[in-house]
Design an enzyme around this catalytic site. Structure first.
Site, PDB file in Angstrom:
ATOM      1  N   ASP A 100       1.087  -1.128   0.027  1.00  0.00           N
ATOM      2  CA  ASP A 100      -0.286  -0.164   0.255  1.00  0.00           C
ATOM      3  C   ASP A 100       0.848   0.982   0.115  1.00  0.00           C
ATOM      4  O   ASP A 100       0.907   2.842   0.651  1.00  0.00           O
ATOM      5  CB  ASP A 100      -1.082   0.027   1.420  1.00  0.00           C
ATOM      6  CG  ASP A 100      -0.487   0.191   2.619  1.00  0.00           C
ATOM      7  OD1 ASP A 100       0.884  -0.278   2.693  1.00  0.00           O
ATOM      8  OD2 ASP A 100      -0.969  -0.866   3.868  1.00  0.00           O
ATOM      9  N   GLU A 122       0.447  -9.119  -1.384  1.00  0.00           N
ATOM     10  CA  GLU A 122      -0.449  -8.370   0.174  1.00  0.00           C
ATOM     11  C   GLU A 122      -1.483  -8.035  -0.667  1.00  0.00           C
ATOM     12  O   GLU A 122      -1.698  -6.256  -0.178  1.00  0.00           O
ATOM     13  CB  GLU A 122       0.700  -7.595   0.889  1.00  0.00           C
ATOM     14  CG  GLU A 122       0.105  -7.238   2.161  1.00  0.00           C
ATOM     15  CD  GLU A 122       0.677  -6.213   3.000  1.00  0.00           C
ATOM     16  OE1 GLU A 122       1.692  -6.689   3.801  1.00  0.00           O
ATOM     17  OE2 GLU A 122       0.377  -5.373   3.562  1.00  0.00           O
ATOM     18  N   GLU A 136      -2.249   4.316   2.507  1.00  0.00           N
ATOM     19  CA  GLU A 136      -2.863   3.345   2.283  1.00  0.00           C
ATOM     20  C   GLU A 136      -3.331   2.994   1.777  1.00  0.00           C
ATOM     21  O   GLU A 136      -3.554   1.896   1.133  1.00  0.00           O
ATOM     22  CB  GLU A 136      -1.213   2.473   3.536  1.00  0.00           C
ATOM     23  CG  GLU A 136       0.121   3.025   3.539  1.00  0.00           C
ATOM     24  CD  GLU A 136       0.596   4.009   4.591  1.00  0.00           C
ATOM     25  OE1 GLU A 136      -0.900   4.892   5.086  1.00  0.00           O
ATOM     26  OE2 GLU A 136       1.234   4.501   4.515  1.00  0.00           O
ATOM     27  N   HIS A 211       4.996   5.537  13.752  1.00  0.00           N
ATOM     28  CA  HIS A 211       5.727   6.529  12.901  1.00  0.00           C
ATOM     29  C   HIS A 211       4.445   6.650  11.386  1.00  0.00           C
ATOM     30  O   HIS A 211       4.540   8.003  10.573  1.00  0.00           O
ATOM     31  CB  HIS A 211       6.410   5.740  11.832  1.00  0.00           C
ATOM     32  CG  HIS A 211       6.554   4.790  10.572  1.00  0.00           C
ATOM     33  ND1 HIS A 211       6.133   3.278  10.943  1.00  0.00           N
ATOM     34  CD2 HIS A 211       5.590   4.881   9.570  1.00  0.00           C
ATOM     35  CE1 HIS A 211       5.119   2.827   9.653  1.00  0.00           C
ATOM     36  NE2 HIS A 211       5.064   3.580   9.057  1.00  0.00           N
ATOM     37  N   ARG A 213       1.631   8.267   9.298  1.00  0.00           N
ATOM     38  CA  ARG A 213       1.689   9.693   8.613  1.00  0.00           C
ATOM     39  C   ARG A 213       0.112  10.630  10.010  1.00  0.00           C
ATOM     40  O   ARG A 213      -0.171  11.377  10.551  1.00  0.00           O
ATOM     41  CB  ARG A 213       1.522  10.324   7.783  1.00  0.00           C
ATOM     42  CG  ARG A 213       2.180  10.218   6.972  1.00  0.00           C
ATOM     43  CD  ARG A 213       2.421  10.067   4.820  1.00  0.00           C
ATOM     44  NE  ARG A 213       3.483  10.208   4.430  1.00  0.00           N
ATOM     45  CZ  ARG A 213       4.430  11.103   4.057  1.00  0.00           C
ATOM     46  NH1 ARG A 213       3.769  12.085   4.101  1.00  0.00           N
ATOM     47  NH2 ARG A 213       4.903  10.842   3.517  1.00  0.00           N
ATOM     48  N   HIS A 243      12.020   5.674  13.566  1.00  0.00           N
ATOM     49  CA  HIS A 243      11.890   5.535  12.171  1.00  0.00           C
ATOM     50  C   HIS A 243      12.529   7.796  11.434  1.00  0.00           C
ATOM     51  O   HIS A 243      12.397   8.482  11.893  1.00  0.00           O
ATOM     52  CB  HIS A 243      10.773   5.978  11.836  1.00  0.00           C
ATOM     53  CG  HIS A 243      10.468   6.027  10.374  1.00  0.00           C
ATOM     54  ND1 HIS A 243      10.306   7.234   9.471  1.00  0.00           N
ATOM     55  CD2 HIS A 243       9.075   5.013   9.667  1.00  0.00           C
ATOM     56  CE1 HIS A 243      10.150   6.964   7.712  1.00  0.00           C
ATOM     57  NE2 HIS A 243       9.366   5.578   8.136  1.00  0.00           N
TER      58      HIS A 243
END
Ligand code: UD1
Length: 381
Positions: A100, A122, A136, A211, A213, A243
């Site tokens: 994604d 996936e 994603e 991490h 967003r 990250h």
């Protein structure tokens, strides 16, 4: 007669994609008539290179798109035109993208424009919420519009694809390649000696990652909650590989640096991360991959998000949603660490994400697509 040689380009650009595609590369290389090649976008320069080293992989082509503080539009604007040209030069017969990320969607779009079929590893994970995970959820849905082969890790993800009208002939339930990868590496590489020593002294390890967003606006407060959980559990040792995103570094480091039992590290290579997770009593994370890796290793996972596209682990009992509200997540983490019986029960849950042979099924399905092998059985049917 010329022997069949189909060129299968695996395209990826981030650390988790590299980790989860490495077993697929190996399985394709072992499949007669198929030649795997790697196209890196370089979306995450340093973190990707670390992951490639662990598996001994070298990209055949690299777009090197990463810039400092890149925006999603920057990335898209760089990857789409370059990937199409390079895929043509690589004479790709099929492109495999993963999951994604911006890389997945942008490369799939380029391949589609070039008339090159796309396989989606996936495939079919859905949270049902375009805002979480952002971006994603949109990336994986958009990739699913473009793919002709879909490798769903579980029957549940296949059901999502069926609901969206994807033709049955292109759907394969394979299991998660993360299960293949984490078991292989955790079985091969020992834990860092200093962490081993802590475990031997009776200091339980807790691995933390954060991490995403959509969590970044409240990441400072979430880090504050983690600091309080660590303060309430001085016997535990918390390890957080932070990250490299500047937004994450700036939110987390000022809050957690100086908490005595909180160790902040640079991003760990997978060869260090896999044994660390395996030796932990709990993973607290907003990552997708760690949910599957915890389940595969029998380590409970507190998910620092409000929804997950990996509900199989909630049903099995190895995952618990802690949310991203600081007060709520503090309560959930304290509750788990104070209740060893619940943690032990979560650790015993069956792994719903795969049997460690996902990559072999994907390679066989690709060979089937070109008429070179039998169609593989679905995992778990
Ligand atoms: C990306 C993926 C996300 C995945 C995550 C894993 C998308 C939209 N998101 O998110 O699904 O979970 O990777 O890491 O594709 N940076 C560095 N060095 C690095 C990596 C990143 O400096 O090695 C910087 C970038 O310049 C950027 C920021 O960190 O400013 C974010 O990186 P980016 O790859 O754009 O997206 P992520 O938010 O990490």
């Amino acid at each position: 007669m010329t022997p069949v040689n189909k060129r299968i380009v695996l395209a990826f650009g981030t650390r988790p994609e590299a980790t989860k595609m490495a077993p697929v590369y190996a399985a394709l290389a072992a499949q007669p008539g198929l030649t795997p090649l790697i196209l890196s976008t370089g979306q995450q320069r340093e973190m990707l290179d670390g992951a490639l080293n662990v598996f001994g992989l070298t990209p055949d082509r690299d777009l090197n798109v990463m810039t400092d503080r890149q925006t999603l539009a920057d990335l898209t604007g760089r990857i789409v035109p370059q990937a199409g040209r390079v895929l043509r030069e690589m004479q790709a017969d099929l492109v495999l993208v993963h999951g994604d990320t911006s890389t997945s969607f942008c490369v799939a779009l380029s391949a589609f424009y070039e008339g090159i079929p796309v396989g989606h590893v996936e495939a079919g994970l859905r949270s049902g919420d375009l805002g979480e995970p952002f971006p994603e959820e949109a990336n994986r849905r958009l990739t699913g519009v473009l793919s002709v082969l879909d490798f769903a890790p579980t029957a549940e993800s296949r059901a999502n694809l069926r609901r969206e009208g994807k033709p049955e002939g292109g759907l394969f339930v394979t299991g998660q390649t993360a299960v293949d990868a984490v078991r292989e590496v955790a079985g091969r590489v020992p834990l860092r000696p200093e962490w081993r020593a802590r475990v031997e002294r009776g200091q339980p390890l807790v691995t933390v990652t954060m991490h995403r967003r959509e969590n970044q606006p409240m990441m400072r407060e979430m880090a504050g909650a983690l600091a309080r959980v660590a303060g309430a559990h001085p016997e535990h040792h918390f390890i957080y590989p932070v990250h490299l995103s500047p937004a994450v570094q700036e939110a987390v480091r000022p809050v957690l640096e100086g908490v005595p039992n909180f160790e902040l590290t640079t991003p760990l290579d997978y060869s260090e991360m896999a044994p660390l997770m395996a030796a932990s009593v709990l993973l607290a994370t907003d990552s997708g991959g760690l949910q599957e890796e915890g389940a595969a290793l029998g380590v409970p996972v507190a998910v620092l998000r409000n929804v997950t596209e990996r509900p199989e682990g909630l049903a099995a009992g190895v995952l618990k949603l802690a949310g991203n509200d600081p007060v709520q997540l503090e309560g959930v983490l304290n509750g788990l660490l104070d209740d060893p019986a619940t943690l032990a029960a979560m650790a015993q849950a069956p792994n719903p994400y795969g049997d460690g042979h996902a990559a072999r099924r994907i390679a066989q399905a690709v060979a089937w697509h070109f008429g070179l092998a039998e169609r593989p059985e679905h995992w778990g049917d």
